[in-house]
Design an enzyme around this catalytic site. Structure first.
Site, PDB file in Angstrom:
ATOM      1  N   SER A  52       0.734  -1.165  -0.060  1.00 19.02           N
ATOM      2  CA  SER A  52       0.016   0.028  -0.015  1.00 19.02           C
ATOM      3  C   SER A  52       0.857   1.214  -0.088  1.00 19.02           C
ATOM      4  CB  SER A  52      -0.878   0.179   1.189  1.00 19.02           C
ATOM      5  OG  SER A  52      -1.596   1.298   1.508  1.00 19.02           O
TER       6      SER A  52
ATOM      7  N   GLU B 121       0.204   3.567   1.489  1.00 15.96           N
ATOM      8  CA  GLU B 121       0.012   4.221   3.022  1.00 15.96           C
ATOM      9  C   GLU B 121       1.383   3.938   3.684  1.00 15.96           C
ATOM     10  OE1 GLU B 121      -2.031   6.120   4.702  1.00 15.96           O
ATOM     11  OE2 GLU B 121      -3.381   6.285   3.084  1.00 15.96           O
TER      12      GLU B 121
ATOM     13  N   TYR C  47      -2.369   0.460  10.107  1.00 14.24           N
ATOM     14  CA  TYR C  47      -2.762  -0.410   8.904  1.00 14.24           C
ATOM     15  C   TYR C  47      -1.380  -0.334   8.088  1.00 14.24           C
ATOM     16  CZ  TYR C  47      -3.710  -0.736   4.130  1.00 14.24           C
ATOM     17  OH  TYR C  47      -3.903  -1.496   2.598  1.00 14.24           O
TER      18      TYR C  47
END
Length: 375
Positions: free
Chosen positions: A164, A166, A187
């Site tokens: 990801s 992120e 996460y």
């Protein structure tokens, strides 16, 4: 494993003395195993692989409610054996024994780990569970693949780990494969762990394992609690008269948004290379949440400022301000590039959600739904 072209050529590979063709044995289909098959990416990847001639197996969690809406249109009852090339099995990334059992039973050529607790804001509320599924879950699956290979002696198993953007967190854009990670949520930290577990298994055991570091990818199948779909669902409902206000957090957060249907092709392409590697997949464009609002509301003739209310509860403890990918490696080495642009993506999602709102309006008018569910 023969390629598709090899397969088509081998159908009539031999001839009798009288010149008549004798059908040769067709090589078996490639088999893919997908965790997270009921999610947005899992559904698009399943469609893609079925079109490539694969047999697809998906692992799903047991739930009192079916959550297979995204793949219902391609589901065929397994009793219809000659047509059912997608099969579903109960398993969980928190249950190592179920992962190994299905690997030994299915014997896949390709394993795609797409399952996750993937909502960034929710990961602050359930950090332990997020880490168990996203980080340790990936480790369990990698170990199951490794032990399956050791037990069977197979050399044709390839593994894809869904990363990801992120993971980059507060690292300034543009972000590429060599950009340092600085995760800003449980996460993102868990995805970093899964990334390095994958690299470690590749280096320690020679596992064919790739990390796809995918920037934000959306579609009409996106979960309704993700900001993009939350916006387009509200646009549809506001346009039809079922809703009046939309509550959001940080409108200045900027993201590299692409179409999920394009991104699953990149996943598959990674596993078709001679050597495993890690790749950033992105459009290389960045847009703010406010820009998304302008396109979405403007498309149906509305002004977003008349409907959007800022709610502090939607601000995260640590924000990620700007994600913008540098996908030059995947474009050069794999030949991948996005087909759907930002405005086309937004309008595609709005079109779908306007139609959804129209169907809801029928139920509301008939008294089967409460029109005041949303403010």
């Amino acid at each position: 494993m023969a390629s598709e072209n090899d397969t088509s050529r081998s159908r009539y590979a031999t001839k009798e003395s009288n010149g008549e063709a004798i059908p040769a044995q067709v090589p078996p289909r490639k088999v893919a195993l997908i965790t997270g098959i009921t999610g947005q990416d899992g559904s698009y990847l399943t469609e893609f692989l079925l079109n490539k001639g694969y047999e697809v197996h998906g692992l799903i969690r047991r739930s009192s409610n079916f959550n297979t809406q995204r793949i219902n249109h391609i589901y065929i009852d397994p009793h219809n054996a000659h047509k059912a090339r997608m099969k579903l099995h109960y398993a969980d990334l928190t249950d190592a024994s179920s992962l190994r059992r299905w690997l030994d039973t299915i014997r896949p050529n390709e394993v795609y780990n797409l399952a996750a607790q993937s909502h960034v804001a929710v990961s602050f509320e359930i950090p332990d569970y997020t880490a168990d599924v996203v980080a340790t879950g990936a480790l369990r699956l990698l170990e199951a693949v490794r032990s399956h290979i050791d037990a069977t002696g197979r050399k044709d198993v390839r593994y894809y780990q869904a990363g990801s953007s992120e993971m980059f967190g507060s690292t300034p854009p543009p972000q590429s494969e060599t950009t340092p990670f600085h995760p800003r949520s449980p996460y993102a930290a868990s995805k970093c762990a899964a990334h390095w577990y994958t690299v470690n298994y590749r280096e320690a055991y020679g596992l064919y394992a790739c990390n796809g570091i995918l920037f934000n990818h959306e579609s009409p199948r996106r979960g309704e609690n993700f900001v993009t779909r939350k916006i387009t669902r509200a646009v549809g409902r506001i346009k039809i008269g079922l809703q009046h206000k939309l509550f959001l957090g940080n409108l200045q957060a900027s993201r590299d948004w692409g179409f999920a249907g394009d991104y699953v092709e990149a996943m598959w392409m990674m596993l078709q290379q001679d050597k495993p590697d890690d790749y950033v997949v992105a459009t290389e464009e960045s847009h703010t949440v406010e820009e998304f609002l302008e396109v979405a509301f403007g498309y149906v003739g509305l002004n977003w400022k008349d409907h959007v209310v800022i709610d502090k509860r939607y601000f995260r403890p640590t924000e990620v301000d700007n994600l913008k990918g540098d996908s030059s490696k995947v474009r050069k080495e794999l030949g991948w590039k996005p087909k759907v642009g930002f405005k086309q993506l937004v309008t595609m999602m709005v079109d779908e959600d306007v139609e959804t709102a129209k169907r809801e309006k029928v139920l509301v008018d008939a008294g089967y739904m409460d029109a005041q569910q949303q403010p």
